[in-house]
Design an enzyme around this catalytic site. Structure first.
Site, PDB file in Angstrom:
ATOM      1  N   CYS A   1       1.134  -5.980   3.041  1.00 33.34           N
ATOM      2  CA  CYS A   1       0.349  -6.939   2.286  1.00 33.34           C
ATOM      3  C   CYS A   1       0.940  -8.459   2.490  1.00 33.34           C
ATOM      4  O   CYS A   1       0.240  -9.300   2.147  1.00 33.34           O
ATOM      5  CB  CYS A   1      -0.002  -6.397   0.943  1.00 33.34           C
ATOM      6  SG  CYS A   1       1.449  -6.000   0.113  1.00 33.34           S
TER       7      CYS A   1
ATOM      8  N   SER B   1      11.743  -9.852   0.535  1.00 31.41           N
ATOM      9  CA  SER B   1      10.542  -9.354   0.053  1.00 31.41           C
ATOM     10  C   SER B   1      10.183 -10.330  -1.448  1.00 31.41           C
ATOM     11  O   SER B   1      11.092 -11.110  -1.681  1.00 31.41           O
ATOM     12  CB  SER B   1      10.820  -8.030  -0.653  1.00 31.41           C
ATOM     13  OG  SER B   1      10.809  -7.165   0.283  1.00 31.41           O
TER      14      SER B   1
ATOM     15  N   GLN C   1       9.749  -0.404  -1.531  1.00 31.19           N
ATOM     16  CA  GLN C   1       8.681  -0.020  -0.515  1.00 31.19           C
ATOM     17  C   GLN C   1       8.893  -0.454   0.740  1.00 31.19           C
ATOM     18  O   GLN C   1       8.365   0.198   1.670  1.00 31.19           O
ATOM     19  CB  GLN C   1       7.657  -0.476  -1.280  1.00 31.19           C
ATOM     20  CG  GLN C   1       7.042   0.249  -2.575  1.00 31.19           C
ATOM     21  CD  GLN C   1       7.771  -0.369  -3.915  1.00 31.19           C
ATOM     22  OE1 GLN C   1       8.216  -1.344  -3.792  1.00 31.19           O
ATOM     23  NE2 GLN C   1       8.215   0.792  -4.613  1.00 31.19           N
TER      24      GLN C   1
ATOM     25  N   GLY D   1      -7.865   2.545  -5.352  1.00 30.22           N
ATOM     26  CA  GLY D   1      -6.872   2.863  -4.169  1.00 30.22           C
ATOM     27  C   GLY D   1      -6.380   4.020  -4.618  1.00 30.22           C
ATOM     28  O   GLY D   1      -6.069   4.621  -5.751  1.00 30.22           O
TER      29      GLY D   1
ATOM     30  N   GLY E   1      -2.707   4.786  -2.751  1.00 31.92           N
ATOM     31  CA  GLY E   1      -1.596   4.516  -1.865  1.00 31.92           C
ATOM     32  C   GLY E   1      -0.393   4.431  -3.035  1.00 31.92           C
ATOM     33  O   GLY E   1      -0.446   4.627  -4.137  1.00 31.92           O
ATOM     34  N   GLU E   2       0.789   4.191  -2.386  1.00 34.38           N
ATOM     35  CA  GLU E   2       1.922   4.154  -3.023  1.00 34.38           C
ATOM     36  C   GLU E   2       1.977   2.922  -4.129  1.00 34.38           C
ATOM     37  O   GLU E   2       2.371   3.037  -5.324  1.00 34.38           O
ATOM     38  CB  GLU E   2       3.129   3.876  -1.978  1.00 34.38           C
ATOM     39  CG  GLU E   2       4.561   3.709  -2.617  1.00 34.38           C
ATOM     40  CD  GLU E   2       5.562   3.563  -1.654  1.00 34.38           C
ATOM     41  OE1 GLU E   2       6.459   3.869  -2.033  1.00 34.38           O
ATOM     42  OE2 GLU E   2       5.241   3.251  -0.575  1.00 34.38           O
ATOM     43  N   THR E   3       1.418   1.701  -3.937  1.00 37.48           N
ATOM     44  CA  THR E   3       1.176   0.649  -4.730  1.00 37.48           C
ATOM     45  C   THR E   3       0.536   1.173  -5.958  1.00 37.48           C
ATOM     46  O   THR E   3       0.839   0.828  -7.182  1.00 37.48           O
ATOM     47  CB  THR E   3       0.671  -0.598  -4.096  1.00 37.48           C
ATOM     48  OG1 THR E   3       1.504  -0.810  -3.035  1.00 37.48           O
ATOM     49  CG2 THR E   3       0.610  -1.800  -5.122  1.00 37.48           C
TER      50      THR E   3
END
Length: 423
Positions: A50, A108, A115, A188, A190-192
């Protein structure tokens, strides 16, 4: 054999530019094979998250960088030259340093977030699976992973729970205060979203609903956090109940439009709704932000929130940068050594051929009945003469032609004393 990284990230481009060059997981197979098929490329890998899209390449020719940029634009169906102002390029040692910094979380949005390491490993696995990795990129990624582990173990870069998901929940707390009376819709699985869900629960959230394209995945996450699971088409039925909406999917098109949110706000009798869109491309239409009673934040908006958390990690980051610098040079040493691999192999092959030739002659002499002591002396003297003949001849010519640099190199390579009386 230059290494090259071409990329775009949250530091160089706004969200509406970054989302144009995202590679969805199902696109990687085609994209990798197209990329590696460009003239002048030996190896390639694609990292797409992202916050960044990066192309890692091993080139046969430096001029291939322009072809790569043109390909990136063509693949996403727009002019690659329009990307130029937003792109960064790193070659050789800078490319190595960049890969290590990315893996270590030093590049990041949230300094030190873990992540990205998993995302980089996924990029490595995809390139490996599709056959676009070779010796150099494979070694680079493996080295970056090892250094990232070193950084996380030996510094406090990951001491506090800081991530984009954590930042989103922190912002929700600023808006609502106590979350004990709030309901959340998580879009969603997912991991986030999982991280956001755990942070919300840790802050006493009253109730949560997980919506996902795959109901089974939604159900698995919902079971872990004591929430309800629904499919994406069911969102309009529950949207008005959500005080907090956090979205992070891989959908190429928005999940929530302005009309759906307007209807939800009317049903809520204009009670405020806090929305965070962590997806690229966006899951929530940008026009939603213009609605009264809606607080819509995107990834770019979170930069101010995460800035407070960065301060506590800066000292650790300085330590990490020292590790990165040392490990970059370590990798470059290995890379430089690859330039002489063929030379060393050729030198060893010639020495082994000489050895075999002299050994064969000595064995014939033994078979003819010559005394072993005489054969051993022949073997030692002949092998020595043959092995040192070419180097000594070259040194003699260097002296005659006044080439002191070659003689100095011989001292270093052969570990010979400069004073012949000191042995």
């Amino acid at each position: 054999m230059p290494l090259l990284t071409i990329g775009i990230n949250h530091k160089t481009a706004p969200l509406d530019v970054r989302e144009k060059v995202v590679f969805a997981p199902e696109q990687l197979n085609t994209a990798l094979h197209e990329l590696i098929g460009l003239p002048g490329l030996r190896e390639a890998a694609i990292l797409s998250t992202c916050n960044r899209t990066e192309l890692y390449c091993n080139l046969q020719e430096v001029a291939a960088d322009q072809r790569i940029i043109d390909w990136l634009g063509n693949y996403h169906q727009f002019d690659g030259q329009s990307l130029r102002p937003y792109l960064y390029q790193h070659t050789d040692s800078e490319a190595v340093k960049h890969a290590i910094r990315v893996a270590s979380g030093l590049d990041s949005l949230v300094l030190g977030e873990p992540q990205i390491l998993g995302q980089l490993k996924s990029a490595y696995s995809a390139a490996d699976e599709h056959g676009t990795l070779g010796k150099h990129l494979r070694r680079l990624f493996q080295h970056a992973f090892a250094v990232a582990k070193h950084v996380r173990t030996d510094t406090d870069i990951g001491a506090s729970a800081v991530s984009v998901a954590f930042a989103a929940v922190s912002l929700a707390r600023q808006i609502f205060g106590d979350l004990g009376e709030q309901r959340a819709l998580l879009i969603g699985a997912g991991e986030t979203i999982e991280l956001a869900a755990r942070h919300l629960r840790g802050n006493g959230l009253r109730e949560a609903v997980v919506a996902n394209r795959t109901p089974e995945r939604a159900a698995r996450l919902a079971a872990e956090i004591d929430a309800k699971a629904i499919a994406l088409p069911d969102i309009p039925q529950v949207l008005h109940q959500a005080d907090i909406v956090i979205a992070s999917t891989a959908s190429p098109l928005p999940i929530l439009g302005k009309g759906a949110v307007e209807r939800a706000i009317r049903q809520r009798k204009h009670r405020p709704m806090f929305m965070v869109d962590l997806a690229v491309p966006r899951d929530i239409e940008a026009e939603v932000g213009s609605l009264d009673d809606v607080y819509l934040y995107t990834l770019d908006d979170l930069e101010e929130v995460v800035a407070e958390n960065i301060a506590s990690r800066r000292e650790a980051a300085e330590q990490a940068e020292e590790i990165v610098a040392a490990q970059t040079e370590h990798f470059m040493g290995w890379l430089r050594s690859q330039d002489v691999v063929n030379l060393i192999r050729s030198y060893r092959d010639r020495a082994e051929r000489t050895r075999d030739d002299v050994l064969h002659k000595a064995q014939r002499q033994l078979a003819q009945g010559r005394p072993p002591e005489e054969v051993l002396a022949f073997l030692a003297q002949t092998l020595t003469n043959k092995l040192i003949h070419e180097p000594t001849s070259a040194l003699d010519h260097a002296a005659r032609e006044a080439r002191p640099e070659l003689i100095a190199a011989a001292h270093e390579l052969l570990h010979l004393p400069r004073d012949p009386n000191k042995q």
